[in-house]
Design a protein around this motif. Structure first.
Motif, mmCIF file in Angstrom:
data_model
loop_
_atom_site.group_PDB
_atom_site.id
_atom_site.type_symbol
_atom_site.label_atom_id
_atom_site.label_comp_id
_atom_site.label_asym_id
_atom_site.label_seq_id
_atom_site.Cartn_x
_atom_site.Cartn_y
_atom_site.Cartn_z
ATOM 1 N N ALA A 148 -34.454 -6.699 -12.424
ATOM 2 C CA ALA A 148 -35.426 -7.688 -11.940
ATOM 3 C C ALA A 148 -35.153 -9.052 -12.566
ATOM 4 O O ALA A 148 -35.222 -10.085 -11.890
ATOM 5 N N GLY A 149 -34.825 -9.077 -13.846
ATOM 6 C CA GLY A 149 -34.489 -10.332 -14.517
ATOM 7 C C GLY A 149 -33.245 -10.977 -13.932
ATOM 8 O O GLY A 149 -33.181 -12.197 -13.771
ATOM 9 N N LEU A 150 -32.261 -10.163 -13.597
ATOM 10 C CA LEU A 150 -31.033 -10.678 -12.990
ATOM 11 C C LEU A 150 -31.322 -11.284 -11.620
ATOM 12 O O LEU A 150 -30.826 -12.366 -11.296
ATOM 13 N N ILE A 151 -32.144 -10.613 -10.828
ATOM 14 C CA ILE A 151 -32.500 -11.130 -9.502
ATOM 15 C C ILE A 151 -33.239 -12.459 -9.633
ATOM 16 O O ILE A 151 -32.954 -13.419 -8.903
ATOM 17 N N ILE A 152 -34.177 -12.535 -10.561
ATOM 18 C CA ILE A 152 -34.930 -13.782 -10.763
ATOM 19 C C ILE A 152 -34.005 -14.898 -11.219
ATOM 20 O O ILE A 152 -34.102 -16.031 -10.749
ATOM 21 N N ALA A 153 -33.083 -14.599 -12.139
ATOM 22 C CA ALA A 153 -32.144 -15.617 -12.616
ATOM 23 C C ALA A 153 -31.253 -16.118 -11.484
ATOM 24 O O ALA A 153 -30.999 -17.324 -11.364
ATOM 25 N N LEU A 154 -30.764 -15.215 -10.639
ATOM 26 C CA LEU A 154 -29.931 -15.624 -9.506
ATOM 27 C C LEU A 154 -30.728 -16.458 -8.505
ATOM 28 O O LEU A 154 -30.198 -17.427 -7.938
ATOM 29 N N LEU A 155 -31.983 -16.110 -8.307
ATOM 30 C CA LEU A 155 -32.833 -16.875 -7.405
ATOM 31 C C LEU A 155 -33.052 -18.296 -7.928
ATOM 32 O O LEU A 155 -32.927 -19.273 -7.181
ATOM 33 N N ILE A 156 -33.318 -18.423 -9.208
ATOM 34 C CA ILE A 156 -33.505 -19.748 -9.810
ATOM 35 C C ILE A 156 -32.214 -20.549 -9.743
ATOM 36 O O ILE A 156 -32.224 -21.749 -9.454
ATOM 37 N N LEU A 157 -31.085 -19.905 -9.989
ATOM 38 C CA LEU A 157 -29.791 -20.575 -9.909
ATOM 39 C C LEU A 157 -29.511 -21.070 -8.495
ATOM 40 O O LEU A 157 -29.060 -22.203 -8.291
ATOM 41 N N GLY A 158 -29.798 -20.244 -7.492
ATOM 42 C CA GLY A 158 -29.587 -20.640 -6.097
ATOM 43 C C GLY A 158 -30.467 -21.811 -5.699
ATOM 44 O O GLY A 158 -30.012 -22.751 -5.033
ATOM 45 N N ILE A 159 -31.727 -21.776 -6.091
ATOM 46 C CA ILE A 159 -32.634 -22.880 -5.773
ATOM 47 C C ILE A 159 -32.181 -24.159 -6.470
ATOM 48 O O ILE A 159 -32.214 -25.239 -5.875
ATOM 49 N N GLY A 160 -31.732 -24.048 -7.699
ATOM 50 C CA GLY A 160 -31.236 -25.220 -8.422
ATOM 51 C C GLY A 160 -30.001 -25.814 -7.768
ATOM 52 O O GLY A 160 -29.869 -27.041 -7.663
ATOM 53 N N TRP A 161 -29.094 -24.963 -7.310
ATOM 54 C CA TRP A 161 -27.874 -25.438 -6.648
ATOM 55 C C TRP A 161 -28.229 -26.152 -5.344
ATOM 56 O O TRP A 161 -27.713 -27.234 -5.052
#
Length: 74
Positions: free
Chosen positions: A31-44
């Protein structure tokens, strides 16, 4: 007589549930990995959008009138 589902006697310690093994908590890590990837995608996406808006604003502020992005034909 005391049954297993009844409350412990006043002097007894309540039985605690067995603790999970340290390697068994993969769901939280996933779940933490999914959240981190989601935040990274939104930031990009946000960085690209803000860069494009900045370039458009720089073009317009320089007085040009042909600032539209022309995409090449495919």
């Amino acid at each position: 007589m005391s049954s297993p589902a009844s409350k412990p006697e006043p002097g007894e310690k309540p039985k605690s549930a067995p603790r999970p093994q340290p390697g068994d908590n993969r769901r939280g890590a996933f779940a933490g990995l999914i959240i981190a990837l989601l935040i990274l995608g939104i930031g990009w996406w946000l960085a690209r959008d803000l860069t494009a808006a900045s370039k458009m604003q720089d073009c317009l502020m320089s007085g040009r009138s042909n600032c539209n992005v022309i995409e090449p034909a495919r």
